[in-house]
Scaffold this active site. Structure first.
Site, PDB file in Angstrom:
ATOM      1  N   ASP A   1      74.704  60.013 -30.588  1.00 47.95           N
ATOM      2  CA  ASP A   1      74.772  61.147 -31.014  1.00 47.95           C
ATOM      3  C   ASP A   1      74.372  61.333 -32.578  1.00 47.95           C
ATOM      4  O   ASP A   1      74.966  60.185 -33.420  1.00 47.95           O
ATOM      5  CB  ASP A   1      76.213  61.864 -30.808  1.00 47.95           C
TER       6      ASP A   1
ATOM      7  N   ASP B   1      57.615  44.509 -29.922  1.00 45.02           N
ATOM      8  CA  ASP B   1      58.541  45.437 -29.206  1.00 45.02           C
ATOM      9  C   ASP B   1      57.288  46.231 -28.491  1.00 45.02           C
ATOM     10  O   ASP B   1      56.344  46.003 -27.895  1.00 45.02           O
ATOM     11  CB  ASP B   1      59.022  46.200 -30.354  1.00 45.02           C
TER      12      ASP B   1
ATOM     13  N   ASP C   1      55.825  57.112 -42.979  1.00 44.55           N
ATOM     14  CA  ASP C   1      56.512  56.052 -43.899  1.00 44.55           C
ATOM     15  C   ASP C   1      55.980  54.589 -43.515  1.00 44.55           C
ATOM     16  O   ASP C   1      56.695  53.552 -44.049  1.00 44.55           O
ATOM     17  CB  ASP C   1      57.991  56.242 -43.443  1.00 44.55           C
TER      18      ASP C   1
ATOM     19  N   ASP D   1      44.727  44.915 -25.423  1.00 38.76           N
ATOM     20  CA  ASP D   1      43.619  45.612 -26.208  1.00 38.76           C
ATOM     21  C   ASP D   1      44.146  45.856 -27.641  1.00 38.76           C
ATOM     22  O   ASP D   1      45.408  45.426 -27.950  1.00 38.76           O
ATOM     23  CB  ASP D   1      43.488  47.008 -25.850  1.00 38.76           C
TER      24      ASP D   1
ATOM     25  N   ASP E   1      44.785  48.129 -29.892  1.00 35.86           N
ATOM     26  CA  ASP E   1      45.682  49.225 -30.139  1.00 35.86           C
ATOM     27  C   ASP E   1      47.030  48.970 -30.082  1.00 35.86           C
ATOM     28  O   ASP E   1      47.606  49.223 -28.798  1.00 35.86           O
ATOM     29  CB  ASP E   1      45.232  50.561 -29.422  1.00 35.86           C
TER      30      ASP E   1
ATOM     31  N   HIS F   1      60.850  53.020 -29.409  1.00 36.77           N
ATOM     32  CA  HIS F   1      61.491  51.673 -29.935  1.00 36.77           C
ATOM     33  C   HIS F   1      61.162  50.864 -30.891  1.00 36.77           C
ATOM     34  O   HIS F   1      61.759  50.518 -32.019  1.00 36.77           O
ATOM     35  CB  HIS F   1      62.146  50.924 -28.784  1.00 36.77           C
TER      36      HIS F   1
ATOM     37  N   ASN G   1      58.403  56.505 -51.857  1.00 29.41           N
ATOM     38  CA  ASN G   1      57.071  57.237 -51.693  1.00 29.41           C
ATOM     39  C   ASN G   1      57.401  58.642 -51.658  1.00 29.41           C
ATOM     40  O   ASN G   1      56.411  59.639 -51.041  1.00 29.41           O
ATOM     41  CB  ASN G   1      56.323  56.752 -50.368  1.00 29.41           C
TER      42      ASN G   1
ATOM     43  N   ILE H   1      62.697  57.099 -45.389  1.00 30.10           N
ATOM     44  CA  ILE H   1      63.762  56.228 -45.665  1.00 30.10           C
ATOM     45  C   ILE H   1      63.179  55.086 -46.189  1.00 30.10           C
ATOM     46  O   ILE H   1      61.607  54.967 -46.591  1.00 30.10           O
ATOM     47  CB  ILE H   1      64.117  55.791 -44.145  1.00 30.10           C
TER      48      ILE H   1
ATOM     49  N   ASP I   1      74.864  34.468 -34.370  1.00 32.30           N
ATOM     50  CA  ASP I   1      74.798  33.918 -35.852  1.00 32.30           C
ATOM     51  C   ASP I   1      75.283  34.780 -36.757  1.00 32.30           C
ATOM     52  O   ASP I   1      76.124  34.444 -37.906  1.00 32.30           O
ATOM     53  CB  ASP I   1      73.280  33.369 -36.118  1.00 32.30           C
TER      54      ASP I   1
ATOM     55  N   SER J   1      69.578  46.229 -30.971  1.00 35.47           N
ATOM     56  CA  SER J   1      67.935  46.180 -31.453  1.00 35.47           C
ATOM     57  C   SER J   1      67.795  46.869 -32.816  1.00 35.47           C
ATOM     58  O   SER J   1      66.732  46.729 -33.617  1.00 35.47           O
ATOM     59  CB  SER J   1      67.387  47.338 -30.370  1.00 35.47           C
TER      60      SER J   1
END
Length: 556
Positions: A123, A161, A170, A207, A209, A225, A239, A243, A356, A400
């Site tokens: 949330d 990923d 950004d 490919d 892309d 993700h 900029n 963020i 770690d 993640s």
């Protein structure tokens, strides 16, 4: 800072969250189920051959493959040993893998495992980027770290990923670009083995892309993700937009590993790791994992990356238990657990002595893809996680999110001290981290300020060495650059240029040299006098008991 609501300690899966959102009822809190062994592609075996050893057509290997009824379906060349994809529809994959590994003819064999992402959306809450600064000190002191140093654009963080949206406002000016490649001409201009790879590679679909596409887990599109992880690692700062990423100033290399059928396979991951190594990545961020039964193949990948000087970082997992998750649990990989805004172990974070370091991973605000639009259900659900229906940002949870934050800090450390080995970078994070007491072990919580504090003033080597670079300029260059180095004492010196596969390109110095400062030019040609392709090269200096490596870019 505005007051924030503590996020609920949800541990249910994303499908349950979706159902709860659609029914307008809260999801019931429960303990996560233990992580099941990773699935793999039936009838398919991955084999990594030994570098300089037998090839696919070697009679002994062919005899072994024939004994198991295996046929070579694909072959990919790589410096650390060619990779073969072997197939037999009715094969007992695990038995064959065990026999191949025991036989000693191959470097490693493995099922073609399928991996899952380590994210849990949560949330929305008030306040943004609490991991940067939080009054209760649950942050990692990134604001203070940036006062010491920011990232170097020459330092590249590879995000392996679901793809990185390089058109995001950004990320647009921080995404890595292959300057030696001419996009869209169907040629491998830089000779790196990949065609038209301007901003990375889509290893899932084969490919150039590497931007996200719809990727479904438990029926929900989580293609955001990779872009979310990329923003955490190194979104552009100062900029006036959105963020700032932990490794602000570093470059981002997007490497997509899911295919159009929403699978992330070990075969695609292997190609992505190779791409990162060959094309000069300094840090690899891996926010995926699985409970592997056989992991020697993936260990070999990480060994090769470490040998090339690449810092490997991986998410420890979201099982809420101590089941080892790979690649995080491999040797030479920085395993990252997650903390919450109360400075506690996030309830979902996997734990164990093999983890770690820890970093904030709950309710993390970051970038999401803008190159395609979510479906109706996702648009409803993701408004619960802060998406306003227009601007490409929202919250997400999971190791993640902790993983790319640590990768970003590794980018800062590498920017300050590019000579540090992957082991030295990990040791630095551990030695300077905050030793907090958690309910279960997840390592020290990283402290970005402490990791950088004094690093720039540290001598160029942690161990006594007889030589050191004094500079390479111009860099990037065309047509020539000058390489400076100094010797503490007279003695033999070897200074040479290598491609990022490790092959010798040009020997610049070989023999005894006096103590003092020296400089030599490289004109972008190999030992045979031929002009080399544009791209990134490694300059290696060896003298006395020491060695240094620097990167140099030839622009054409």
């Amino acid at each position: 800072m505005s007051p924030r609501l503590s996020p609920p300690r949800r541990s249910c899966g994303i499908a349950a969250l979706l159902l709860a959102a659609l029914l307008n009822a809260p999801a019931a809190a429960r303990e996560p189920a233990p992580l099941a062994p990773a699935a793999f592609t039936p009838g398919e075996v991955l084999v990594m051959l030994r570098p300089g050893g037998a090839k696919a057509d070697d009679p002994a290997l062919k005899a072994v493959f024939a004994h198991h009824g295996l046929k070579v379906a694909a072959e990919r060349r790589r410096t650390g040993g060619d990779v073969l994809t072997l197939r037999r529809p009715d094969a007992d994959v695990m038995r064959i893998v065990r026999e191949l590994n025991a036989g000693g003819l191959v470097r490693a064999a493995s099922p073609d495992y399928h991996f899952t992402l380590q994210a849990l959306p949560n949330d929305p809450m008030l306040g943004l980027q609490w991991a940067v600064w939080e009054p209760g000190d649950a942050d990692v002191d990134l604001d203070e770290a940036w006062d010491i140093a920011t990232g170097d654009p020459a330092v590249t963080i590879a995000i392996i990923d679901t793809g990185v949206d390089w058109t995001h406002p950004d990320l647009l000016h921080t995404v890595w670009q292959n300057l030696a490649e001419i996009p869209g001409n169907g040629l491998d201009d830089d000779g790196n083995g990949w065609i038209d790879d301007l901003h990375g590679w889509d290893a899932g679909n084969g490919d150039p892309d590497a931007r996200p596409e719809p990727y479904f887990e438990s029926g929900l599109d989580v293609g955001f993700h990779g872009t979310h992880c990329a923003g955490i690692a190194a979104a552009q700062a100062d900029n006036g937009v959105g963020i700032a990423g932990a490794g602000r100033g570093c470059s981002l290399m997007g490497l997509k590993v899911n295919d159009s059928a929403s699978q992330i396979t070990l075969e695609a991951i292997a190609e992505a790791v190779d791409y990162a190594v060959v094309n000069g990545a300094d840090v690899i961020s891996m926010s995926f994992g699985g409970a592997l039964v056989e992991f020697s193949f993936m260990q070999a990948l990480m060994d090769d990356a470490n040998a090339a000087g690449v810092v490997c970082v991986a998410a420890a997992g979201n099982g809420g238990d101590n089941v080892a998750v790979y690649p995080a649990a491999l040797d030479g990989v920085i395993a990252v657990g997650a903390t919450d805004d109360l400075d506690q172990r996030a309830s979902f974070s996997t734990w164990g002595d093999w983890v770690d370091v820890a970093a904030p991973g709950q309710s993390i605000w970051s970038t999401v893809q803008s190159n395609y639009t979510w479906g109706f259900v996702e648009q409803i659900l993701y408004t619960l996680y802060g998406w306003d229906g227009l601007n490409p940002y929202m919250y997400s949870d999971g190791t993640s999110m902790a993983c790319p934050l640590v990768a970003g800090v590794c980018g800062l450390v590498r920017s300050a001290r590019p000579d540090l080995t992957p082991d030295q970078v990990r040791d630095r994070l551990v030695a300077t981290g905050d030793a907090l007491v958690y309910d279960h072990p997840i390592g020290v919580k990283i402290n970005a300020r402490a990791a950088l504090d004094g690093l720039l003033a540290t001598p160029a080597h942690d161990l006594p060495r007889a030589a050191g670079f004094t500079g390479i300029a111009p860099n990037p260059f065309n047509p020539a650059t000058r390489i400076g180095y100094t010797l503490e004492a007279a003695g033999p010196v070897h200074l040479a240029v290598y491609d990022l596969r490790g092959a010798l390109v040009r020997t610049l110095v070989a023999g005894d040299r006096p103590a003092g400062a020296h400089e030599v030019a490289w004109d972008g040609r190999d030992d045979a006098g031929r002009a080399v392709a544009g791209g990134v090269y490694a300059v290696r200096l060896r003298a006395g008991d020491g060695e240094q490596v620097r990167k140099v870019a030839l622009v054409k």
